[in-house]
Scaffold this motif. Structure first.
Motif, PDB file in Angstrom:
ATOM      1  N   VAL A 112      -4.030  22.228 -18.099  1.00  0.00           N
ATOM      2  CA  VAL A 112      -3.802  23.644 -18.674  1.00  0.00           C
ATOM      3  C   VAL A 112      -2.970  24.045 -17.609  1.00  0.00           C
ATOM      4  O   VAL A 112      -1.915  24.953 -17.801  1.00  0.00           O
ATOM      5  N   ASN A 115       0.420  22.687 -17.300  1.00  0.00           N
ATOM      6  CA  ASN A 115       1.355  23.104 -18.217  1.00  0.00           C
ATOM      7  C   ASN A 115       2.077  24.468 -18.182  1.00  0.00           C
ATOM      8  O   ASN A 115       3.147  24.642 -18.553  1.00  0.00           O
ATOM      9  N   TYR A 116       1.654  25.328 -17.046  1.00  0.00           N
ATOM     10  CA  TYR A 116       2.301  26.389 -16.773  1.00  0.00           C
ATOM     11  C   TYR A 116       3.534  26.193 -15.933  1.00  0.00           C
ATOM     12  O   TYR A 116       4.640  26.590 -15.827  1.00  0.00           O
ATOM     13  N   PRO A 119       5.861  23.067 -19.594  1.00  0.00           N
ATOM     14  CA  PRO A 119       5.345  22.980 -20.938  1.00  0.00           C
ATOM     15  C   PRO A 119       5.456  21.561 -21.432  1.00  0.00           C
ATOM     16  O   PRO A 119       6.516  20.983 -21.366  1.00  0.00           O
ATOM     17  N   GLY A 120       4.273  20.929 -21.682  1.00  0.00           N
ATOM     18  CA  GLY A 120       4.146  19.729 -22.498  1.00  0.00           C
ATOM     19  C   GLY A 120       3.237  18.799 -21.739  1.00  0.00           C
ATOM     20  O   GLY A 120       2.618  17.992 -22.220  1.00  0.00           O
ATOM     21  N   ARG A 122       0.166  19.428 -20.991  1.00  0.00           N
ATOM     22  CA  ARG A 122      -1.131  19.470 -21.441  1.00  0.00           C
ATOM     23  C   ARG A 122      -1.261  18.325 -22.494  1.00  0.00           C
ATOM     24  O   ARG A 122      -2.334  17.709 -22.337  1.00  0.00           O
ATOM     25  N   SER A 123      -0.391  18.260 -23.465  1.00  0.00           N
ATOM     26  CA  SER A 123      -0.643  16.953 -24.509  1.00  0.00           C
ATOM     27  C   SER A 123      -0.484  15.698 -23.958  1.00  0.00           C
ATOM     28  O   SER A 123      -1.193  14.642 -24.108  1.00  0.00           O
ATOM     29  N   LEU A 124       0.518  15.662 -22.810  1.00  0.00           N
ATOM     30  CA  LEU A 124       0.559  14.476 -22.115  1.00  0.00           C
ATOM     31  C   LEU A 124      -0.338  13.823 -21.432  1.00  0.00           C
ATOM     32  O   LEU A 124      -0.982  12.840 -21.677  1.00  0.00           O
ATOM     33  N   LYS A 126      -3.591  14.914 -21.749  1.00  0.00           N
ATOM     34  CA  LYS A 126      -4.698  14.826 -22.718  1.00  0.00           C
ATOM     35  C   LYS A 126      -4.626  13.265 -23.667  1.00  0.00           C
ATOM     36  O   LYS A 126      -5.503  12.620 -23.775  1.00  0.00           O
ATOM     37  N   ARG A 149       6.867  10.224 -23.048  1.00  0.00           N
ATOM     38  CA  ARG A 149       7.197  11.061 -22.069  1.00  0.00           C
ATOM     39  C   ARG A 149       7.032  10.622 -20.454  1.00  0.00           C
ATOM     40  O   ARG A 149       7.532  11.493 -19.788  1.00  0.00           O
ATOM     41  N   TYR A 155       8.621  15.784 -15.640  1.00  0.00           N
ATOM     42  CA  TYR A 155       7.196  16.008 -15.351  1.00  0.00           C
ATOM     43  C   TYR A 155       6.738  15.602 -14.003  1.00  0.00           C
ATOM     44  O   TYR A 155       5.843  16.339 -13.415  1.00  0.00           O
ATOM     45  N   ASN A 173       5.812  34.477 -11.720  1.00  0.00           N
ATOM     46  CA  ASN A 173       5.702  34.602 -12.949  1.00  0.00           C
ATOM     47  C   ASN A 173       5.590  36.016 -13.307  1.00  0.00           C
ATOM     48  O   ASN A 173       6.300  36.586 -14.331  1.00  0.00           O
ATOM     49  N   ARG A 192      13.911  34.726 -21.538  1.00  0.00           N
ATOM     50  CA  ARG A 192      12.337  34.712 -21.339  1.00  0.00           C
ATOM     51  C   ARG A 192      12.067  35.756 -20.444  1.00  0.00           C
ATOM     52  O   ARG A 192      10.617  35.889 -20.102  1.00  0.00           O
TER      53      ARG A 192
ATOM     54  N   ASP B 344       0.969  23.405 -26.044  1.00  0.00           N
ATOM     55  CA  ASP B 344       2.050  22.907 -24.929  1.00  0.00           C
ATOM     56  C   ASP B 344       3.229  23.986 -24.672  1.00  0.00           C
ATOM     57  O   ASP B 344       3.264  24.397 -23.666  1.00  0.00           O
ATOM     58  N   TYR B 345       3.535  24.622 -26.014  1.00  0.00           N
ATOM     59  CA  TYR B 345       4.690  25.624 -25.615  1.00  0.00           C
ATOM     60  C   TYR B 345       4.483  26.845 -26.014  1.00  0.00           C
ATOM     61  O   TYR B 345       5.152  27.893 -26.082  1.00  0.00           O
ATOM     62  N   GLU B 351       6.523  34.262 -24.407  1.00  0.00           N
ATOM     63  CA  GLU B 351       7.229  34.993 -23.399  1.00  0.00           C
ATOM     64  C   GLU B 351       8.621  35.418 -24.093  1.00  0.00           C
ATOM     65  O   GLU B 351       9.148  36.670 -24.020  1.00  0.00           O
ATOM     66  N   ARG B 352       9.207  34.409 -24.562  1.00  0.00           N
ATOM     67  CA  ARG B 352      10.736  34.445 -25.392  1.00  0.00           C
ATOM     68  C   ARG B 352      10.568  35.615 -26.447  1.00  0.00           C
ATOM     69  O   ARG B 352      11.205  36.564 -26.679  1.00  0.00           O
ATOM     70  N   ALA B 355       9.877  39.011 -25.224  1.00  0.00           N
ATOM     71  CA  ALA B 355      11.266  39.406 -24.564  1.00  0.00           C
ATOM     72  C   ALA B 355      12.254  39.988 -25.912  1.00  0.00           C
ATOM     73  O   ALA B 355      12.768  40.861 -25.867  1.00  0.00           O
TER      74      ALA B 355
END
Lengths: 419, 359
Positions: A112, A115-116, A119-120, A122-124, A126, A149, A155, A173, A192, B344-345, B351-352, B355
């Protein structure tokens, strides 16, 4: 009176034969202990419910230990990597060791966190961890089979952001910035950017609400302070009534009043002031938040101002007018300056409460009336990103301290009167 | 006399504490949903008084606090797909013995009877619910909206649109409205271009959007005419239609289905009793029973058989199948939300989206 003074040769002695100094100290000590005991419950209360949680919050906002504990070999291998070429077998072997040795729960928590950074992750992690038991060397091949991946250098590069035990990432952030893979501070993508806008809006709403409260509260407080007791008491009940009503009830009442098909708009349309297509948007936006918050926080402004006005003798105004001032001048030059302690207290109270508000904006804020408090709540309850929530909480605390400091410089905190 | 009084007092204290111990605390969302669980699971349970329902507002914040502080008071929690996965990963839930659960009448094991792939060993099947567009009868003259594209088309169907304040389901719907096939939705979403495409679609309704964050709100918005169409939880629309006779029309196209699971909190104070209740609540019969009181779809496919044969199945004598979000007829045009993708996303899209909302 008697001959007592002559009998004293050594130190002063009390009636029961103990030297006065000692006896005095003893009784002083006793009263100190008593005082300490009296203070103890609230002090412990403060420590347990205030100091410790806030300290905990501050640590959470910078803590990045867990990931380093879960993936020690990986980070070691990462250090010796040239960051350009494709990751080699030693790196895959390192992460294999880490994932194999780690507790399942810790892997979950670490993924987790990862993933911050990218992104991605986490599943990678897991998906790979699920197959880790059956893996055999060469590990690179085995990892790629688990998930393709793993060849994506991004990564691996993102590990650089997490390699230290302390991170400023959450604070970055919270102000729309982030680390790039070399740990330089950069802006996040334009689309974002959320938080700076919200910080600015939160301060804006808090200031507007504070000023609106002041404008509305001052005349009411003046009335309360100058009217005869019986009428003033009645008025006071009206001021306090909202306090006795549930917050949600008051908010819903405003929704009914102000929404597009609400009472106010219907009346204006029926009266011909507005056409049916041009109904005012007073709810579910910035305006809604400001209006409802002003009403809710109004008593916090009225009460301190009222209590200060109550202590101003009416004779001052009379004296000023006797000396030739017009009523307006007397009011501005004599009466108003004396109410500043109340104004200051009210403003600071309303501002501090307003800046952390989140229930009202959540319900009536719609798309552009939501504040930073909503994001803190969101990250506490929904996204479970407590590090980010803690960072935002800490920033809020700092903002409040800054305003408090400014207030102290301009008006002086000794001048504040709560009542 | 005095000692007798003391004894009675003591006895009552003991009685109270033992009663409190046996009580299983189950935490759910309140309203008609909790009511349906109480009627379908609690009332049919062998010891209904031992079950105590508590309301919450979603999220794992409270669960994490309880587990981390070691002061666990909740036994069972009703969670969303994302929470079901993250919570199990983080060790906030107990992993359950899968063999303890009751198989379907035809002998299929419970895990194989569930309509989606089992994400982990923590979860116990509950229901499917969905985000779906709806409007009030008579809102539009002439042609009526029938597709998800119509929801995003304010020229053809003028009026405001009610949408929620988080991006889940909206991204999927925007892409479906833009012509992406159901099976390709997550493939497209996994690319930056795909996300841009979704936001371009959302831009079309942005100036007409009214945002909601609580489930009752969209019904109010549509009922009062504040918006012409809105997204809502299908159960809320169904409840208004089935129980209150509201004239709402659901557009069964491009809905996004979400799972709902029951989980046991790690270190639950009444583990055994809670497990016993979970087994009871997840039987085919219990699942079908719940559909008598709310139009959320059971997760076990065997429950559908009971419902179909029992029509009209709803407790007030109305038929229920046409209100089920996961009935076979609508599945071809429905997306089953992919919680792994959102895990994951979700943060970056969130956030997007925030925004986008604020701009």
């Amino acid at each position: 009176m008697s001959a007592a003074p002559e009998t004293v040769s050594g130190p002063l002695i009390t009636a029961d034969g103990i030297p006065l100094k000692e006896s005095l100290q003893k009784s002083l000590r006793r009263s100190k202990i008593r005082a300490a005991l009296l203070v103890a419950p609230p002090l412990l209360f403060l420590i347990f419910l205030f100091v410790i949680p806030i300290g905990n919050m501050l640590t959470r906002s910078v803590d990045d230990k867990l990931i380093n504990q879960v993936l020690p070999n990986t980070f070691e291998a990462f250090e010796s990597w040239d960051k350009v070429s494709e990751p080699d077998e030693t790196m895959f072997a390192a992460i294999y060791q880490d994932l194999k040795a780690a507790d399942k729960t810790d892997i979950g928590k670490a993924s987790v966190r990862m993933n911050y950074a990218k992104p991605g992750w986490r599943s990678l992690v897991k998906r790979t961890a699920r197959k880790i038991k059956k893996m055999e060397p060469p590990y690179k091949e085995a990892f790629l089979k688990a998930d393709d991946r793993w060849t994506d250098n991004e990564y691996w590069l993102s590990l650089g952001i997490m390699k230290d035990k302390r991170t400023m990432g959450y604070y970055l952030n919270a102000v729309d910035r982030t680390y790039d893979f070399d740990k330089n501070v950069v802006h996040v993508d334009e689309n974002r950017k959320v938080y700076n806008l919200l910080w600015w809006r939160t301060i804006q709403v808090s200031i507007i609400v504070t000023l609106a409260c002041l404008l509305l509260a001052y005349p009411v407080a003046y009335l309360l302070a100058t009217l005869p007791m019986r009428i003033a008491n009645l008025l006071m009940i009206c001021v306090l009534m909202p306090f006795w009503t549930s917050l949600l009830v008051r908010i819903v009442a405003w929704m009914i009043m102000l929404q597009q098909n609400g009472v106010v708009n219907d009346t204006l349309v029926a009266a011909g002031v507005l056409s049916d297509e041009n109904r005012l948007a007073m709810m579910y936006n910035f305006n809604g938040t400001v209006i409802v918050m002003t009403q809710i926080l109004l008593p916090f402004m009225i009460l301190p101002i009222f209590s200060v006005m109550k202590t101003i003798p009416p004779s001052y105004m009379k004296a000023a007018q006797n000396l030739g001032a017009t009523p307006t001048l007397a009011f501005i030059r004599v009466y108003m300056p004396q109410t500043i302690p109340g104004i200051g207290a009210g403003c600071i109270l309303v501002f501090i409460v307003a800046i952390g508000y989140y229930i009202t904006p959540e319900l009536v804020g719609g798309k552009d009336g939501r504040l930073i408090g909503n994001m803190v709540a969101y990250h506490m309850q929904r996204s479970l990103n407590w590090g980010l929530a803690a960072a935002m909480g800490t920033i809020l605390l700092i903002v409040i301290l800054i305003f408090y400091w400014i207030y102290d410089k301009i008006i002086g905190i000794d001048n504040m009167k709560m009542g | 006399m005095k000692s007798k009084l003391k004894l009675t007092l003591l006895a009552s204290v003991v009685a109270v504490t033992t009663a409190a111990q046996a009580e299983v605390n189950i935490v759910s969302w309140g309203g008609a949903y909790t009511a349906s669980q109480q009627k379908a699971y609690q009332a049919t349970y062998s010891d209904p008084d031992s079950i105590n329902f508590i309301n919450y507002n979603g999220g794992l914040g409270e669960v994490r606090t309880q587990v981390e502080s070691g002061n666990v008071t909740w036994d069972i929690v009703d969670v969303l797909p994302h929470e079901a996965r993250v919570g199990c990963d983080e060790g906030l839930f107990e992993e359950l013995d899968r063999s303890a659960f009751t198989p379907a009448p035809d002998g299929t094991s419970m895990d194989d009877d569930i309509m989606v792939e089992l994400p982990n060993d923590c979860v116990v099947p509950q229901i499917f619910w969905s985000y779906v567009p709806f409007y009030q009868e008579g809102t539009f003259k002439g042609e009526q909206p029938t597709t998800i594209a119509d929801f995003f088309n304010v020229k053809k169907f003028p009026g405001k649109r009610g949408i929620h304040t988080w991006p889940n389901a909206l991204i999927e719907m925007a892409l479906l409205a833009d012509g992406v096939a159901v099976k390709d939705v997550y493939k497209v979403m996994s690319t930056d271009a795909g996300i841009d495409r979704a936001f371009k679609m959302l831009d079309k309704i942005k100036d007409h959007a009214v945002f909601w964050s609580s489930g009752a709100k969209p019904l109010e918005l549509v009922q009062s005419g504040e918006v012409a169409m809105s997204l809502a939880y299908n159960g809320r629309i169904g409840a208004a239609v089935l129980s209150e006779g509201a004239k709402f029309v659901t557009v069964w196209d491009g809905q996004v289905l979400e799972e709902e699971w029951l989980v046991m909190v790690k270190g639950a104070p009444n583990r055994d009793a809670a497990m016993d209740f979970l087994v009871h609540a997840s039987t085919t019969e219990s699942q079908a029973e719940q559909a008598k009181f709310i139009n959320y779809g059971p997760m076990r496919s065997s429950a559908f058989e009971i419902m179909k044969q029992g029509e009209p199945w709803f407790h007030n004598g109305k038929t229920i199948m046409e209100h089920m979000p996961n009935r076979p007829e609508v599945m071809a045009r429905s997306v089953v939300a992919n919680p792994e993708w959102w895990a994951d996303y979700g943060d970056s899209i969130g956030e997007r989206y925030t925004a986008w909302m604020g701009q």
